[in-house]
Design an enzyme around this catalytic site. Sequence first.
Site, PDB file in Angstrom:
ATOM      1  N   LYS A   1      -9.826  11.973 -47.627  1.00 42.28           N
ATOM      2  CA  LYS A   1      -8.842  11.978 -46.361  1.00 42.28           C
ATOM      3  C   LYS A   1      -8.412  13.419 -46.407  1.00 42.28           C
ATOM      4  O   LYS A   1      -8.020  14.093 -47.251  1.00 42.28           O
ATOM      5  CB  LYS A   1      -7.831  10.952 -46.558  1.00 42.28           C
ATOM      6  CG  LYS A   1      -8.300   9.631 -46.637  1.00 42.28           C
ATOM      7  CD  LYS A   1      -8.572   9.172 -45.040  1.00 42.28           C
ATOM      8  CE  LYS A   1      -9.310   7.759 -45.291  1.00 42.28           C
ATOM      9  NZ  LYS A   1      -9.724   7.261 -43.926  1.00 42.28           N
TER      10      LYS A   1
ATOM     11  N   ASP B   1     -12.030  13.174 -43.360  1.00 41.24           N
ATOM     12  CA  ASP B   1     -11.322  12.434 -42.459  1.00 41.24           C
ATOM     13  C   ASP B   1      -9.980  12.535 -42.090  1.00 41.24           C
ATOM     14  O   ASP B   1      -9.252  12.143 -43.108  1.00 41.24           O
ATOM     15  CB  ASP B   1     -11.626  10.598 -42.893  1.00 41.24           C
ATOM     16  CG  ASP B   1     -11.441   9.810 -41.785  1.00 41.24           C
ATOM     17  OD1 ASP B   1     -10.978   9.933 -40.923  1.00 41.24           O
ATOM     18  OD2 ASP B   1     -11.487   8.532 -42.176  1.00 41.24           O
TER      19      ASP B   1
ATOM     20  N   GLU C   1     -14.211  14.013 -39.296  1.00 46.05           N
ATOM     21  CA  GLU C   1     -14.007  12.483 -38.804  1.00 46.05           C
ATOM     22  C   GLU C   1     -12.638  12.265 -37.997  1.00 46.05           C
ATOM     23  O   GLU C   1     -11.550  12.747 -38.628  1.00 46.05           O
ATOM     24  CB  GLU C   1     -14.390  11.479 -39.842  1.00 46.05           C
ATOM     25  CG  GLU C   1     -14.100  10.048 -39.202  1.00 46.05           C
ATOM     26  CD  GLU C   1     -14.692   9.038 -40.357  1.00 46.05           C
ATOM     27  OE1 GLU C   1     -14.299   7.851 -40.295  1.00 46.05           O
ATOM     28  OE2 GLU C   1     -15.585   9.431 -41.131  1.00 46.05           O
TER      29      GLU C   1
ATOM     30  N   GLU D   1     -14.472   4.782 -34.836  1.00 48.63           N
ATOM     31  CA  GLU D   1     -14.197   3.303 -35.576  1.00 48.63           C
ATOM     32  C   GLU D   1     -12.664   2.631 -34.748  1.00 48.63           C
ATOM     33  O   GLU D   1     -12.567   1.630 -35.017  1.00 48.63           O
ATOM     34  CB  GLU D   1     -13.534   3.657 -36.971  1.00 48.63           C
ATOM     35  CG  GLU D   1     -12.266   4.743 -37.263  1.00 48.63           C
ATOM     36  CD  GLU D   1     -12.096   4.874 -38.542  1.00 48.63           C
ATOM     37  OE1 GLU D   1     -10.840   4.274 -38.875  1.00 48.63           O
ATOM     38  OE2 GLU D   1     -12.599   5.681 -39.151  1.00 48.63           O
TER      39      GLU D   1
ATOM     40  N   ASP E   1     -17.586   0.369 -35.902  1.00 47.01           N
ATOM     41  CA  ASP E   1     -17.346  -0.584 -36.886  1.00 47.01           C
ATOM     42  C   ASP E   1     -17.516  -1.957 -36.098  1.00 47.01           C
ATOM     43  O   ASP E   1     -17.231  -2.239 -35.088  1.00 47.01           O
ATOM     44  CB  ASP E   1     -15.882  -0.330 -37.066  1.00 47.01           C
ATOM     45  CG  ASP E   1     -15.323  -1.268 -38.165  1.00 47.01           C
ATOM     46  OD1 ASP E   1     -16.251  -2.590 -38.234  1.00 47.01           O
ATOM     47  OD2 ASP E   1     -14.565  -0.838 -38.979  1.00 47.01           O
TER      48      ASP E   1
ATOM     49  N   HIS F   1     -18.302   2.477 -39.841  1.00 44.98           N
ATOM     50  CA  HIS F   1     -17.076   2.284 -40.496  1.00 44.98           C
ATOM     51  C   HIS F   1     -17.125   0.975 -40.772  1.00 44.98           C
ATOM     52  O   HIS F   1     -17.239  -0.053 -40.140  1.00 44.98           O
ATOM     53  CB  HIS F   1     -15.975   2.766 -39.490  1.00 44.98           C
ATOM     54  CG  HIS F   1     -14.585   2.479 -40.024  1.00 44.98           C
ATOM     55  ND1 HIS F   1     -13.844   1.352 -39.725  1.00 44.98           N
ATOM     56  CD2 HIS F   1     -13.927   3.245 -40.751  1.00 44.98           C
ATOM     57  CE1 HIS F   1     -12.821   1.443 -40.222  1.00 44.98           C
ATOM     58  NE2 HIS F   1     -12.676   2.677 -41.129  1.00 44.98           N
TER      59      HIS F   1
END
Length: 361
Positions: free
Chosen positions: A167, A196, A222, A248, A271, A298
């Site tokens: 992250k 992300d 992301e 996602e 997702d 995802h």
Amino acid sequence: MAIISDVSSDYFRIPLPVPLSDSTHGLIPNFELVTVTVRDADGAQGVGYTYTVGRNGRSVQAAANEIAELARHQDADLAEALWKSIWWAMHYGGRGGPTVLALSAFDMAIWDLKSKRANLPLWRMLGGYDPKVPVYAGGVDLDFPLDQLLRQAEGFIDQGFRAIKMKVGRKNLAEDVARVAAMREMLGDSFPLMVDANMKWSVDEAIRAARALAPFNPGWLEEPTIPDDIAGHARIVSEGGLPVATGENMRTIWEFQQMITIGRVSYPEPDVTNCGGITPFMKIAHLAEAHNLPVTSHGAHDVTVHLLAAVPNRSYLEAHGFGLEKYLAEPLRIEDGFAIAPERPGHGIEFDWNRLKALKA
């Protein structure tokens, strides 16, 4: 014909052994699991599920109960017809949010049932390509101290992962840069590392961040900004200098169509638990292929491994931080950087219902 005799749903609040964190949701101590079970008149059944990061799961279950009323006595073999009729029946009060999450779980259960009736694993039922799918470990770790972040990465490698996502999106971009630099130094230059941001930044902030992170060669950036800003994504892709993954938080195939053609996303990322289910997920994957793009994923890796094993343009499967391993008879198998789609009929997920029922809220 496989006439649906019953559809039922259930709700569980699942505590996480280690609280997770990202730039949008903050600290995540638990997630909500909503399951949908479809039974046919012959006694066969299929199971699907969706989840939240801790809020609004009861609304998803309520929508699943509405779908149950629409689906009873219908033909489970007609997945496309079922999906379309439920989509339009729920459209005015739905089209996104809890309704689409519930439809995703229902559609997953339908495909599980269809595959079991055909005595085929889901990935073969969907066309079949290769049961070995490249996989990465998706860390939900924004607030981890650096030493914990690096220890987590070492643990991922010990588990058989050969790609990792971390992250970003801390208050100070310099902190993100320092953390990515430390991960890159530990992993080496050739190890696939993705980052992300969980929609943290404005478009201009995302472009600055992408340029700052580019020297560390992330595989993709992301969700650099909100999924609604399609033109903004096109700017980030063209001006930021990094491939971009997103999807996602997108709920329809039509959103993906615009993001691919106008937003110029590099890695469409549906997702299966919130894009409407397996039926639209496969369409999104084929849409990406038609535009010469890889598709990633995802969440819900135990099901999604089948979907990516069925398409030739698959990229990485995300092994998500909200894993259900403790509540499954046979968790996802990972071998030297690949997830292996099982040969069991259906998607092969068998929940430990007794253990789950102890968590019913």
